[in-house]
Design an enzyme around this catalytic site. Structure first.
Site, PDB file in Angstrom:
ATOM      1  N   PRO A  42       2.542  49.431 -22.289  1.00  0.00           N
ATOM      2  CA  PRO A  42       3.615  48.502 -22.628  1.00  0.00           C
ATOM      3  C   PRO A  42       5.014  49.116 -22.687  1.00  0.00           C
ATOM      4  CG  PRO A  42       2.202  48.938 -24.534  1.00  0.00           C
ATOM      5  CD  PRO A  42       1.516  49.509 -23.331  1.00  0.00           C
ATOM      6  N   ASN A  43       5.942  48.374 -22.141  1.00  0.00           N
ATOM      7  CA  ASN A  43       7.383  48.647 -22.147  1.00  0.00           C
ATOM      8  C   ASN A  43       7.819  49.746 -21.187  1.00  0.00           C
ATOM      9  OD1 ASN A  43       8.096  46.669 -24.135  1.00  0.00           O
ATOM     10  ND2 ASN A  43       7.126  47.992 -25.655  1.00  0.00           N
TER      11      ASN A  43
ATOM     12  N   ARG B  65      16.621  50.959 -20.275  1.00  0.00           N
ATOM     13  CA  ARG B  65      16.988  50.938 -21.693  1.00  0.00           C
ATOM     14  C   ARG B  65      16.674  52.294 -22.303  1.00  0.00           C
ATOM     15  NH1 ARG B  65      15.794  45.304 -22.470  1.00  0.00           N
ATOM     16  NH2 ARG B  65      17.235  44.391 -20.986  1.00  0.00           N
TER      17      ARG B  65
ATOM     18  N   TYR C 235      13.809  58.553 -23.346  1.00  0.00           N
ATOM     19  CA  TYR C 235      12.808  58.698 -22.290  1.00  0.00           C
ATOM     20  C   TYR C 235      13.381  59.135 -20.939  1.00  0.00           C
ATOM     21  CZ  TYR C 235       9.883  56.401 -25.734  1.00  0.00           C
ATOM     22  OH  TYR C 235       9.199  56.097 -26.888  1.00  0.00           O
TER      23      TYR C 235
ATOM     24  N   ASN D 165      -0.596  56.720 -19.164  1.00  0.00           N
ATOM     25  CA  ASN D 165       0.306  56.735 -20.319  1.00  0.00           C
ATOM     26  C   ASN D 165       0.067  55.417 -21.056  1.00  0.00           C
ATOM     27  OD1 ASN D 165       2.296  56.732 -22.220  1.00  0.00           O
ATOM     28  ND2 ASN D 165       3.950  57.348 -20.832  1.00  0.00           N
TER      29      ASN D 165
ATOM     30  N   ALA E  98       2.554  52.710 -26.500  1.00  0.00           N
ATOM     31  CA  ALA E  98       2.296  52.453 -27.924  1.00  0.00           C
ATOM     32  C   ALA E  98       0.805  52.251 -28.224  1.00  0.00           C
ATOM     33  CB  ALA E  98       3.095  51.240 -28.375  1.00  0.00           C
TER      34      ALA E  98
ATOM     35  N   GLU F  25      -4.305  62.044 -20.231  1.00  0.00           N
ATOM     36  CA  GLU F  25      -3.301  61.242 -20.955  1.00  0.00           C
ATOM     37  C   GLU F  25      -1.926  61.892 -20.789  1.00  0.00           C
ATOM     38  OE1 GLU F  25      -4.445  59.586 -24.731  1.00  0.00           O
ATOM     39  OE2 GLU F  25      -2.564  60.231 -25.635  1.00  0.00           O
TER      40      GLU F  25
ATOM     41  N   HIS G  65       2.329  61.706 -21.798  1.00  0.00           N
ATOM     42  CA  HIS G  65       3.463  61.180 -22.553  1.00  0.00           C
ATOM     43  C   HIS G  65       4.741  61.839 -22.069  1.00  0.00           C
ATOM     44  CE1 HIS G  65       0.895  58.939 -25.139  1.00  0.00           C
ATOM     45  NE2 HIS G  65       0.128  60.007 -25.271  1.00  0.00           N
TER      46      HIS G  65
ATOM     47  N   ARG H  26       7.780  63.863 -32.955  1.00  0.00           N
ATOM     48  CA  ARG H  26       8.404  62.582 -33.292  1.00  0.00           C
ATOM     49  C   ARG H  26       7.833  62.046 -34.611  1.00  0.00           C
ATOM     50  NH1 ARG H  26       8.623  58.738 -28.255  1.00  0.00           N
ATOM     51  NH2 ARG H  26      10.121  57.722 -29.642  1.00  0.00           N
TER      52      ARG H  26
HETATM   53  O1  CA2 Z   1       6.381  59.449 -24.715  1.00  0.00           O
HETATM   54  C1  CA2 Z   1       5.702  58.551 -24.185  1.00  0.00           C
HETATM   55  O2  CA2 Z   1       5.430  58.519 -22.986  1.00  0.00           O
HETATM   56  C2  CA2 Z   1       5.179  57.390 -25.062  1.00  0.00           C
HETATM   57  O3  CA2 Z   1       3.887  57.054 -24.589  1.00  0.00           O
HETATM   58  C3  CA2 Z   1       6.148  56.243 -24.851  1.00  0.00           C
HETATM   59  C4  CA2 Z   1       5.810  55.038 -25.720  1.00  0.00           C
HETATM   60  C5  CA2 Z   1       5.661  55.448 -27.186  1.00  0.00           C
HETATM   61  O4  CA2 Z   1       5.260  54.333 -27.957  1.00  0.00           O
HETATM   62  C6  CA2 Z   1       4.667  56.577 -27.346  1.00  0.00           C
HETATM   63  O5  CA2 Z   1       4.614  56.945 -28.714  1.00  0.00           O
HETATM   64  C7  CA2 Z   1       5.062  57.775 -26.531  1.00  0.00           C
HETATM   65  C8  CA2 Z   1       6.926  53.986 -25.618  1.00  0.00           C
HETATM   66  C9  CA2 Z   1       7.134  53.476 -24.223  1.00  0.00           C
HETATM   67  C10 CA2 Z   1       8.281  52.515 -24.263  1.00  0.00           C
HETATM   68  O6  CA2 Z   1       9.169  52.838 -23.214  1.00  0.00           O
HETATM   69  C11 CA2 Z   1      10.454  52.377 -23.286  1.00  0.00           C
HETATM   70  C12 CA2 Z   1      11.283  52.742 -22.251  1.00  0.00           C
HETATM   71  C13 CA2 Z   1      12.587  52.337 -22.275  1.00  0.00           C
HETATM   72  C14 CA2 Z   1      13.063  51.554 -23.305  1.00  0.00           C
HETATM   73  C15 CA2 Z   1      12.221  51.197 -24.332  1.00  0.00           C
HETATM   74  C16 CA2 Z   1      10.906  51.592 -24.329  1.00  0.00           C
END
Ligand code: CA2
Length: 147
Positions: free
Chosen positions: A9-10, A17, A22, A74, A77, A98, A100, A107
């Protein structure tokens, strides 16, 4: 060799964003770079992104019948919440790495636990978009090595 790339997700918002957390690379750019790496390794990359837990569970569940040899994932969340994705990985028993983008251990405390990592052959985290490439190379090495 067929490798399934799953993004949770996201991650479709990457590079659009919050580039401070990221990075500025978009998901289509990451996929295209990884496709190049896969081609170099002689693999076919099948790419899937979803914001929906059940769709990810379905995709993992169908991976064997889809002829998939290994998974780079990946879970975003869902890493920290999804018993359903963990159970799907346990059931399908395909080698999975996996990924990230960020170092989840540096974090917030709630990101330190991964429910999915124990079902994976390894975890790669903290190297931004490059992390996907290291994960694919590690998976390919495992799939092609005799031991
Ligand atoms: O570090 C990573 O790859 C995560 O999997 C990214 C997830 C986070 O919940 C994990 O703890 C670590 C979040 C992905 C959301 O990606 C976004 C990208 C741009 C703007 C907002 C969210």
């Amino acid at each position: 060799m067929k490798i399934l790339l799953i993004n949770g997700p996201n991650l479709q918002l990457l590079g659009v964003r919050e580039p401070g957390i990221y990075g500025g690379v978009t998901l289509p750019e990451i996929v295209s770079r990884l496709r190049g790496c896969a081609a170099e390794l002689g693999c076919e990359l099948i790419d899937f992104q979803s914001n929906h837990e059940g769709e990810i569970v379905d995709r993992i569940g169908n991976a064997k019948s889809d002829g998939i040899d290994g998974i780079v994932m990946n879970p975003a969340a869902y890493t920290h919440t999804s018993v359903a994705i963990r159970d799907a990985l346990a059931a399908v028993r395909l080698p999975t790495v996996e990924v990230h983008l960020s170092n989840i251990h540096a974090r917030e405390a709630f990101r330190h636990e991964s429910l999915t990592a124990p079902m994976c052959i390894g975890v790669m985290a903290g190297f931004g978009a490059d992390t996907y490439e290291w994960a694919l190379r590690a998976l390919h090495r495992r799939l092609t090595s005799r031991v």
